[in-house]
Design an enzyme around this catalytic site. Structure first.
Site, PDB file in Angstrom:
ATOM      1  N   LYS A 136      53.238  21.448  66.318  1.00 23.84           N
ATOM      2  CA  LYS A 136      53.471  22.810  66.414  1.00 23.84           C
ATOM      3  C   LYS A 136      52.761  23.521  65.156  1.00 23.84           C
ATOM      4  O   LYS A 136      52.800  24.857  65.656  1.00 23.84           O
ATOM      5  CB  LYS A 136      54.943  23.180  66.472  1.00 23.84           C
ATOM      6  CG  LYS A 136      55.641  22.767  67.709  1.00 23.84           C
ATOM      7  CD  LYS A 136      57.075  23.324  67.765  1.00 23.84           C
ATOM      8  CE  LYS A 136      57.585  23.518  69.228  1.00 23.84           C
ATOM      9  NZ  LYS A 136      58.696  24.450  69.150  1.00 23.84           N
ATOM     10  N   GLU A 137      52.130  22.966  64.395  1.00 21.90           N
ATOM     11  CA  GLU A 137      51.760  23.744  63.235  1.00 21.90           C
ATOM     12  C   GLU A 137      50.378  23.227  63.271  1.00 21.90           C
ATOM     13  O   GLU A 137      49.169  23.813  64.176  1.00 21.90           O
ATOM     14  CB  GLU A 137      52.215  23.184  61.976  1.00 21.90           C
ATOM     15  CG  GLU A 137      53.786  23.468  62.078  1.00 21.90           C
ATOM     16  CD  GLU A 137      54.633  23.300  60.686  1.00 21.90           C
ATOM     17  OE1 GLU A 137      53.895  23.000  59.675  1.00 21.90           O
ATOM     18  OE2 GLU A 137      55.791  23.403  60.601  1.00 21.90           O
ATOM     19  N   MET A 138      49.524  22.290  62.338  1.00 23.40           N
ATOM     20  CA  MET A 138      48.045  21.886  62.454  1.00 23.40           C
ATOM     21  C   MET A 138      47.771  21.109  63.744  1.00 23.40           C
ATOM     22  O   MET A 138      46.667  21.069  63.752  1.00 23.40           O
ATOM     23  CB  MET A 138      47.915  21.608  60.954  1.00 23.40           C
ATOM     24  CG  MET A 138      48.091  22.853  60.100  1.00 23.40           C
ATOM     25  SD  MET A 138      48.090  21.864  58.253  1.00 23.40           S
ATOM     26  CE  MET A 138      46.353  22.470  57.825  1.00 23.40           C
TER      27      MET A 138
END
Lengths: 345, 345
Positions: A136-138
Site C-alpha cells: 500500500k506504500e512504496m
C-alpha cells in the site's frame, strides 16, 4: 481535581509500558512539576561519525527508485520541507492507495522508544524496511530495490565508501537511511533555550501554557527529549475516541485485548508543523487537538484561554529544522530495471 | 553522403521555424564544423537580482499545497535530484492519472524558445501556470492555489518581501516560480570547459563523438547554449516515428496540418540524467535514442562505434547541478483549505 487519579494511572501506565529507547537518548524519568527538575529535556544537535554513510542515507531517503513506481521516496511522506510529515490525514501510496494511518514525523524519531504508531519496529533501521515493501506504500520488494541500486555504479561506489566493503543488501540500505534519520533532530527551540536558562526565551503566556501542560497532566505522557515517543497509551482513556479509522494500535503487535487502541505517544517537538494530528489525522489544528486530548485523556475541559496558553507553549517546541542540501542521485543505467508506475499489480 | 540534402532541409526548417528565445539567451546561428566557430555555446552561471523572489520561488516550486491533493509539487515531475525530471516515461498526476507526455527537464529551460513540447507557453512564467490547473496533473485551480497561499502568514510576508507590495495572485506565484527556475542552469560541463579552451577536458573518443555530432547533422537542431530548445522539428523526418502516444505536438497549438508531430527540440544538456528520451519516453537509453535520431531524422545508420562516440560526447554535457538547499515551507493555519487527495472529482 478530577485529573489527579487519572494522572496516577498514567504514571503507572508509563512505568509499565515504557520501552527502552533503541538509540542514544536515555529513558527519561517522568517527574512532576514540583520536583524542580523539568520533565522535558533539551534536544542535542546530532553528531555524525560516518559522513559517507549519512550522505548515502540522504540519497536513499530522497530516491523514488526505492518504490515500484519510481515516484515515491521516504521524503514523499516524511517531507523535510514540512516538519518531516506530508501534512495529510493519511498518506498516498502506490497507485494512489489511501494509507491506513497518519504519517508520523521523522524529525527526532530517533528518540522514539519504537517506530510506527503501534511500535512494531524496534528502531529506525527496522522502520525503513517497512514502507519499501508495503504493497500500500512504496509497493516494491527488498530484492527489487536492491537490484535497482546494484545496477547503478554511483550507488555501488557510495555503499563501498560508507561500509568499507562490497555488500549492498537491504541491511545496508536501511542502515544508511537510519544513519541519515539519526541526524534529523531539531535543537534550539525557544523552549530548549528556556530550559537552558534563558528566561526571556518564553513569553508570560507561553510559560503559563507550560505550567498548565504540567499541572493538567499532559506531561505524564509527553516528556523526555522528544516530549513524547517513549510510551504507548490508550487513545480515549477517560472517554472513547470516536473514529472511523480501524487501526487497533499496539494490539496489532501484541495480540492482547488490553492493548486495543493503545498507540505510541507522538513527539510534540515541531508539533506546529506536523498537522493534522492523531493517528487518524482527524484534528486539523492544535486548538482542536489540545481540546480533544484534555477531554479524552485527562477528563478536563480547557477554557478557551487555557487552550490558547497550551497551544502557545506547544509552538515554542519548534526547533531548528535540519538544513538539508538536496542530494544529487546517481543516474540509472541500461541495466536498471525501469520503474513500473502504471502496471496492474 | 545521404545526409547532406537532409541537413539543408533541416537548416531551412530551422531558419523558418526558429522562434526567438523569450529570455536572455541569444538565438544561435547554426554553423558548420568548418567555420571555426562552434555551434554550441557555454552555459553561463545564473545571476540573481532579487534574492527574496528566488527564495520564494523555490518554496513554491517545492510546495505540494499548490496541488489539489497536497501531494504534488513542481519538483515531483521536475525533480532537482534527478536532472530536473522524474525519469518516468510519462508523469503521474492527480489520483495517479497517467500523464500524456514525458516531463522535460527544468534545467536550462530558460534557454528554450518556448515551453512544453508543443511550445504552447511563451516562457517559464506561462508554463508554471499550466500544471497547477491541469486536471490531469496538479488538478487544482489558480484561485484555490492562491486561497491556500493567502491563508499562510509566512507566504504573505514572503510575497511582500519579494514584490514590495501586497499583491498575491497567480501572476505573482508564477513569476516567483519562474524567477527560481531561471537560476536552474548547469554551467562548467566538461564540454563547456573544452569550449573555453581546456583542450584536455575531453578525451579523444569524446571529441570524435562531437565531430560526428556535427558532421552527421545532429547539430542542425541541437545547437546554442542549451544544445537544443530553440526550434520545432518533425519527429520522424526521414521515416515515420512509430508511437502509441497520441500527441500531435506543435499542430495542437497552431492547428496547422503541417505541424503534426512537430515537437520542440529538447535540450541535450544533462541528457545523461534526463532519461527516458523523446516526447513519449520510449527510448530508455542514450544508445537507443542516438540510434533512433540518426535513422529517423538523418537517414543514417550509426555503427556501434559511432553511436558509442556520440554517446560519450553527450555525457560531457552534464554540467554542475544546482546546489539546492531544501526550502522550509511556512505551515498552514486553521484558515487554510485542507488538501483533498481522495475526494472524487
Amino acid at each position: 481535581m478530577p485529573f489527579k487519579p487519572i494522572l496516577s494511572t498514567l504514571l503507572l501506565a508509563a512505568s509499565t509500558l515504557l520501552v527502552p529507547p533503541a538509540h542514544a537518548a536515555p529513558t527519561t524519568t517522568v517527574t512532576t512539576a514540583t520536583t524542580g527538575k523539568e520533565p522535558i529535556t533539551p534536544v542535542q544537535p546530532a553528531r555524525v561519525s560516518n559522513r559517507a554513510m549519512v550522505e548515502l542515507g540522504k540519497q536513499l531517503f530522497f530516491d523514488p527508485r526505492l518504490s515500484r513506481s519510481g515516484a515515491i521516496s521516504c521524503n514523499s511522506c516524511h517531507n523535510l520541507s514540512m516538519g518531516g510529515t506530508d501534512n495529510l490525514k493519511t498518506s498516498i501510496g502506490h497507485q494512489w492507495q489511501q494509507g491506513p494511518i497518519n504519517s508520523p514525523t521523522v524529525l527526532n524519531a530517533r528518540f522514539n522508544a519504537a517506530q510506527f504508531w503501534d511500535g512494531r519496529a524496534a528502531d529506525l533501521k527496522a522502520q525503513a524496511a517497512g514502507p519499501i515493501a508495503n504493497p500500500k506504500e512504496m509497493a516494491f520488494s527488498h530484492a527489487l530495490a536492491v537490484d535497482v541500486l546494484q545496477s547503478i555504479p554511483g550507488y555501488v561506489a557510495a555503499f563501498r565508501q560508507a561500509f568499507g566493503n562490497d555488500r549492498l543488501g537491504i541491511d545496508e540500505v536501511t542502515q544508511a537511511i537510519a544513519a541519515f534519520e539519526e541526524t534529523l533532530v531539531t535543537p534550539n527551540s525557544r523552549f530548549d533555550k528556556w530550559l537552558k536558562g534563558d528566561r526571556k526565551a518564553l513569553t508570560r503566556n507561553e510559560l503559563d501554557g507550560y505550567k498548565l501542560f504540567k499541572s493538567a497532566g499532559c506531561v505524564a505522557c509527553h516528556n523526555g527529549p522528544a516530549v513524547g515517543g517513549n510510551s504507548f497509551q490508550k487513545m480515549g482513556l477517560v472517554a472513547p475516541y470516536l473514529t472511523s479509522n480501524p487501526a487497533l494500535g499496539r494490539a496489532d503487535v501484541t495480540g492482547r485485548e488490553e492493548d486495543r487502541h493503545h498507540f505510541k505517544v507522538p513527539t510534540l517537538r515541531n508539533v506546529e508543523l506536523s498537522y493534522p494530528y492523531f493517528h487518524d489525522g482527524a484534528a486539523a489544528t492544535l486548538t482542536e487537538a489540545v481540546d480533544t486530548m484534555a477531554r479524552l485523556q485527562l477528563g478536563r475541559q480547557f477554557s478557551a484561554d487555557e487552550n490558547a496558553k497550551v497551544v502557545a507553549f506547544l509552538k515554542t517546541l519548534t526547533g531548528e529544522q535540519p538544513r538539508v542540501s538536496l542530494p544529487l542521485l546517481p543516474p540509472s543505467t541500461g541495466k536498471t530495471p525501469p520503474p513500473r508506475p502504471f502496471d496492474q499489480p
